[in-house]
Design a protein around this motif. Structure first.
Motif, PDB file in Angstrom:
ATOM      1  N   MET A 106       0.784  -1.281   0.028  1.00  0.00           N
ATOM      2  CA  MET A 106      -0.063   0.023   0.119  1.00  0.00           C
ATOM      3  C   MET A 106       0.907   1.073  -0.010  1.00  0.00           C
ATOM      4  SD  MET A 106      -3.163  -0.785  -0.182  1.00  0.00           S
ATOM      5  CE  MET A 106      -3.962   0.764   0.367  1.00  0.00           C
ATOM      6  N   PHE A 107       1.924   1.102   0.992  1.00  0.00           N
ATOM      7  CA  PHE A 107       2.762   2.299   1.051  1.00  0.00           C
ATOM      8  C   PHE A 107       3.441   2.682  -0.613  1.00  0.00           C
ATOM      9  CE2 PHE A 107       6.966   4.050   1.470  1.00  0.00           C
ATOM     10  CZ  PHE A 107       6.743   5.305   2.171  1.00  0.00           C
ATOM     11  N   GLY A 108       3.864   1.565  -1.191  1.00  0.00           N
ATOM     12  CA  GLY A 108       4.376   1.896  -2.657  1.00  0.00           C
ATOM     13  C   GLY A 108       3.401   2.494  -3.527  1.00  0.00           C
ATOM     14  N   GLN A 109       2.245   1.866  -3.487  1.00  0.00           N
ATOM     15  CA  GLN A 109       1.241   2.335  -4.481  1.00  0.00           C
ATOM     16  C   GLN A 109       1.001   3.834  -4.275  1.00  0.00           C
ATOM     17  OE1 GLN A 109      -2.260   0.003  -3.763  1.00  0.00           O
ATOM     18  NE2 GLN A 109      -1.271  -1.645  -5.134  1.00  0.00           N
ATOM     19  N   GLY A 110       1.000   4.308  -2.721  1.00  0.00           N
ATOM     20  CA  GLY A 110       0.908   5.445  -2.446  1.00  0.00           C
ATOM     21  C   GLY A 110       1.727   6.437  -3.205  1.00  0.00           C
ATOM     22  N   VAL A 111       2.965   5.973  -2.926  1.00  0.00           N
ATOM     23  CA  VAL A 111       4.181   6.926  -3.388  1.00  0.00           C
ATOM     24  C   VAL A 111       3.962   7.020  -4.945  1.00  0.00           C
ATOM     25  CG1 VAL A 111       6.856   6.767  -3.925  1.00  0.00           C
ATOM     26  CG2 VAL A 111       5.951   6.090  -1.816  1.00  0.00           C
ATOM     27  N   VAL A 112       3.684   5.987  -5.854  1.00  0.00           N
ATOM     28  CA  VAL A 112       3.575   5.952  -7.282  1.00  0.00           C
ATOM     29  C   VAL A 112       2.334   7.124  -7.598  1.00  0.00           C
ATOM     30  CG1 VAL A 112       2.779   4.568  -9.117  1.00  0.00           C
ATOM     31  CG2 VAL A 112       4.466   3.781  -7.520  1.00  0.00           C
ATOM     32  N   SER A 113       1.256   6.919  -6.705  1.00  0.00           N
ATOM     33  CA  SER A 113       0.249   7.692  -7.109  1.00  0.00           C
ATOM     34  C   SER A 113       0.387   9.120  -6.797  1.00  0.00           C
ATOM     35  CB  SER A 113      -0.976   7.527  -6.092  1.00  0.00           C
ATOM     36  OG  SER A 113      -1.479   6.140  -6.293  1.00  0.00           O
ATOM     37  N   MET A 114       1.415   9.658  -5.818  1.00  0.00           N
ATOM     38  CA  MET A 114       1.883  10.745  -5.543  1.00  0.00           C
ATOM     39  C   MET A 114       2.792  11.430  -6.862  1.00  0.00           C
ATOM     40  SD  MET A 114       1.677  13.547  -3.683  1.00  0.00           S
ATOM     41  CE  MET A 114       0.801  13.021  -2.471  1.00  0.00           C
ATOM     42  N   VAL A 115       3.473  10.451  -7.212  1.00  0.00           N
ATOM     43  CA  VAL A 115       4.559  10.924  -8.268  1.00  0.00           C
ATOM     44  C   VAL A 115       3.748  11.174  -9.409  1.00  0.00           C
ATOM     45  CG1 VAL A 115       6.442  10.105  -9.472  1.00  0.00           C
ATOM     46  CG2 VAL A 115       6.456   9.546  -7.367  1.00  0.00           C
ATOM     47  N   LEU A 116       2.907  10.346  -9.662  1.00  0.00           N
ATOM     48  CA  LEU A 116       1.684  10.545 -10.802  1.00  0.00           C
ATOM     49  C   LEU A 116       1.057  12.026 -10.908  1.00  0.00           C
ATOM     50  CD1 LEU A 116       0.426   7.057 -11.648  1.00  0.00           C
ATOM     51  CD2 LEU A 116       2.244   8.382 -12.891  1.00  0.00           C
ATOM     52  N   PHE A 117       0.692  12.180  -9.469  1.00  0.00           N
ATOM     53  CA  PHE A 117       0.006  13.325  -9.386  1.00  0.00           C
ATOM     54  C   PHE A 117       0.743  14.625  -9.610  1.00  0.00           C
ATOM     55  CE2 PHE A 117      -1.195  16.805  -6.305  1.00  0.00           C
ATOM     56  CZ  PHE A 117      -2.597  16.878  -6.646  1.00  0.00           C
ATOM     57  N   ASN A 118       1.969  14.456  -9.085  1.00  0.00           N
ATOM     58  CA  ASN A 118       3.044  15.738  -9.181  1.00  0.00           C
ATOM     59  C   ASN A 118       3.286  15.828 -10.643  1.00  0.00           C
ATOM     60  OD1 ASN A 118       3.300  16.259  -6.327  1.00  0.00           O
ATOM     61  ND2 ASN A 118       4.885  14.646  -6.046  1.00  0.00           N
ATOM     62  N   TRP A 119       3.272  14.872 -11.478  1.00  0.00           N
ATOM     63  CA  TRP A 119       3.624  15.080 -12.893  1.00  0.00           C
ATOM     64  C   TRP A 119       2.486  15.479 -13.470  1.00  0.00           C
ATOM     65  CZ3 TRP A 119       7.824  15.412 -15.444  1.00  0.00           C
ATOM     66  CH2 TRP A 119       8.976  14.698 -15.166  1.00  0.00           C
ATOM     67  N   VAL A 120       1.219  15.218 -13.343  1.00  0.00           N
ATOM     68  CA  VAL A 120      -0.108  15.593 -13.827  1.00  0.00           C
ATOM     69  C   VAL A 120       0.088  17.333 -13.665  1.00  0.00           C
ATOM     70  CG1 VAL A 120      -2.492  16.019 -13.755  1.00  0.00           C
ATOM     71  CG2 VAL A 120      -1.236  13.596 -13.931  1.00  0.00           C
ATOM     72  N   VAL A 121       0.166  17.590 -12.372  1.00  0.00           N
ATOM     73  CA  VAL A 121       0.273  18.954 -11.794  1.00  0.00           C
ATOM     74  C   VAL A 121       1.135  19.750 -12.620  1.00  0.00           C
ATOM     75  CG1 VAL A 121       0.568  20.682  -9.882  1.00  0.00           C
ATOM     76  CG2 VAL A 121      -0.963  18.752  -9.789  1.00  0.00           C
TER      77      VAL A 121
END
Length: 668
Positions: A1-16
């Motif tokens: 779950m932690f790894g998925q959260g990190v990946v989601s945050m990275v993707l979110f940062n790239w989108v922003v």
């Protein structure tokens, strides 16, 4: 779950990141449509103006929040940037121009030329851009100047959430230099809270050089395929490739300078006030990059004024033209001050002089002591003597031909002009001199650029001499190679099949030579490259990659990753040399920070805190109290790559140069 959260945050940062910067670019493109209209010079000039306005928006946004509002956070910058972009898009929507259609039309025209040399040059260009982008993303900041004064202020701003007028440091340049490139580095850090992209602004400036050079040649009538080929060769200038992956500001300085000159040349043809205002945006960015930028503006305005007198006297005959010129100049001055004037106003208000803390040392008690009578007096004195001119002339050929030293981004004792300048640029220099006495040659738009570049190069020979001085002069090959293409075109040397083969062969040789030789420059560390790029992100730090930490160099920089990022470190700085051959004003402060800029690095004046006999020191009164007051118990005695030895029973030597204070009190 932690790894998925990190990946989601990275993707979110790239989108922003993509959305915010995409909006800013769209707004800049709409504004560029106002300044560059149909008949002014085509899509290349609009693309150039888009880049200039994009950088201007980022700069003004960060300075507005950091200096005026004093609330500089990633969220506030993103919010203000989005609002500003939407406002510009809406208010200038009628000036919006399509960009895909002219781009595709230009591509079809190039393809129709069936120019095999052009195809190969485009392939090499794409490969080189991919290599540079990989270096920016994967490799950390690794140039000394970045560690000393380009990046440490950005970390301070991020941690303090505003831009202070001064920063406590022994590096006087931080409190005197315009830090416009540091502002852009902060912007590209803010989206990811990681220093992965802090060097991207210089790569973007290098990419902008291609349409700038293309527009210069097209304004003077060079055919599209030849303009593209020569623009690619200019991009492959060694100085450009070396500095495109740094936070050094010389590319931004010189490319914005050339853009401003191009827009001034456009004004001489159009007499449109909007072109003067557009030039002010370029020169305003330039003022924010180097303390010597006002000299470039003065030389540019001097040549521009002479061109008006020689070729455009009609501007002074009618009162309406004179009023337009006066109004445009005043408005341009406002733009200059708005974009690049803060640093000079700061220097005058805080230090009482235009160059701030430049040419100062720290006296007793930490007070600044001037080493000279001031920038203007010093500059005038250099023109009245010929010492620098003599030394520069003695080293002119070795530096231009780059045959004495190896390449590095600091360009020590080399020019970085490359073989393309020797083959094409020197010829253009000869014609540029002839243009001073020929009205026919001066009629070409490129003549304004070549004359300004030539005069500025000569001025630098009088006022500047040091091992790194040629890195300020990269405008010279950029302008002169463009001019060479113009002269070759107008004198008919690009017409016959034999001439085309010779020129195409020279272009390809220059590009291949530069690409191969700049791939592993002086500071590259191939021995650790594989392990570095495969390591976890937190271990991909500057200290773990740079090759400067070898035998008898401080190893503890690499060990900081094993300490908590919430453990501050006090580093002892000095504007004096601790060891023979050591650079006096430098302190490698950036090495103390982690990639996310969370660790605090606290400056302590070495003269006030230590009493030294040679390389062995004892602490003065007040040092330990300062450590407790700051709740900082890690201490570095390393200024650069050699360290002092501190002898005190309460300072435990963890590693040579790194101490831990044992008398600490519990933290609140």
């Amino acid at each position: 779950m932690f790894g998925q959260g990190v990946v989601s945050m990275v993707l979110f940062n790239w989108v922003v990141f993509l959305l915010v910067n995409g909006l800013a670019l769209a707004a800049a493109h709409s504004a560029a449509g106002y300044f560059i209209r149909e008949g002014d010079g085509g899509w290349s000039l609009r693309l150039v103006m888009t880049g200039i306005l994009y950088f201007a928006q980022l700069t003004v946004t960060v300075l507005l929040l950091g200096v005026a509002i004093r609330y500089l956070t990633p969220a506030s910058v993103i919010g203000v940037s989005v609002v500003l972009s939407v406002a510009v898009l809406y208010s200038l929507r009628r000036y919006r121009r399509p960009w895909l259609q002219p781009l595709s039309a230009g591509g079809r025209s190039l393809w129709a030329s069936r120019d095999r040399a052009l195809v190969w040059l485009l392939i090499l260009f794409v490969i080189q851009v991919a290599v540079l982008l990989a270096k920016v993303v994967w490799l950390p900041p690794q140039i000394w100047d970045e560690w000393v004064y380009h990046l440490p202020p950005a970390v301070e701003w991020y941690q303090r959430q505003f831009i202070p007028s001064t920063i406590e440091t022994s590096v006087s340049v931080i409190n005197g230099a315009p830090l416009g490139m540091t502002v852009l580095a902060w912007w590209f850090f803010a989206f990811f809270r990681d220093d992965m992209l802090v060097e991207l602004p210089m790569l973007l400036w290098a990419l902008l050089l291609v349409p700038v050079s293309y527009a210069v040649m097209r304004q003077s009538g060079v055919d599209r395929p030849w303009a593209v080929k020569f623009a690619i060769v200019i991009f492959f200038i060694p100085a450009v490739l070396l500095q495109a992956t740094t936070v050094k500001d010389h590319l931004g300085l010189n490319i914005s300078f050339i853009t401003g000159l191009l827009l001034l040349a456009l004004f001489l043809r159009s007499h449109a006030s909007r072109h003067l205002l557009a030039a002010a945006f370029a020169f305003g960015l330039m003022l924010g990059y180097k303390i010597t930028a006002p000299l470039l503006v003065l030389v540019a305005l001097l040549v521009f004024s002479c061109w008006i007198v020689l070729q455009q006297r009609s501007l002074f005959r009618e009162s309406a033209s004179r009023l337009m010129l006066l109004r445009s100049c005043l408005l341009s001055l406002v733009v200059l001050v708005l974009i690049g004037g803060y640093w000079y106003l700061r220097n005058v208000l805080v230090f009482g002089r235009l160059h701030g803390a430049y040419e100062t040392t720290q006296g007793e008690g930490g007070a600044l002591v001037e080493q000279s009578s001031g920038a203007l007096q010093s500059l005038a004195g250099r023109f009245s003597h010929f010492d620098f001119l003599t030394m520069n002339l003695q080293e002119l050929l070795p530096r231009l031909f780059d045959y004495q030293f190896i390449y590095g981004a600091d360009l020590v004792n080399v020019s970085g002009f490359g073989p393309q300048f020797v083959v094409f640029g020197l010829l253009a220099c000869v014609i540029a001199v002839a243009a001073l006495f020929s009205a026919r040659l001066r009629a070409q738009p490129v003549a304004l650029l070549t004359t300004t570049a030539l005069l500025l190069f000569i001025a630098y020979l009088f006022v500047d001499y040091n091992p790194n001085s040629y890195r300020k002069l990269s405008f010279m090959p950029m302008v002169m190679i463009s001019a060479a293409a113009v002269w070759l075109h107008h004198y008919g040397f690009l017409q016959s099949p034999g001439q085309k083969r010779v020129v195409n062969g020279l272009l390809l040789v220059c590009v291949i030579w530069s690409g191969i030789n700049m791939l592993p420059p002086q500071y590259t560390n191939p021995r650790t490259l594989k392990d570095f790029i495969t390591a976890d992100a937190q271990y991909r730090t500057t200290a773990n990659y740079t090759k400067w930490f070898v035998v008898e160099r401080p190893q503890f920089y690499r060990q900081l990753q094993n300490f908590s990022v919430h453990e501050p470190i006090v580093y002892l700085g000095s504007d004096r040399s601790n060891f023979p051959g050591e650079s006096a004003p430098g302190t490698w402060a950036y090495l103390y920070y982690d990639r996310q800029w969370q660790r605090r690095a606290i400056y302590a004046n070495q003269q006030q805190m230590l009493e030294c006999q040679g390389a062995v020191c004892v602490v003065r009164a007040g040092f330990k109290e300062m450590l407790q007051r700051q709740h900082a118990y890690l201490v570095s005695s390393c200024k650069l790559n050699r360290c002092l030895e501190i002898r005190d029973p309460e300072l435990f030597a963890v590693l040579p140069g790194l101490y831990y204070y044992l008398g600490k009190e519990p933290r609140p």
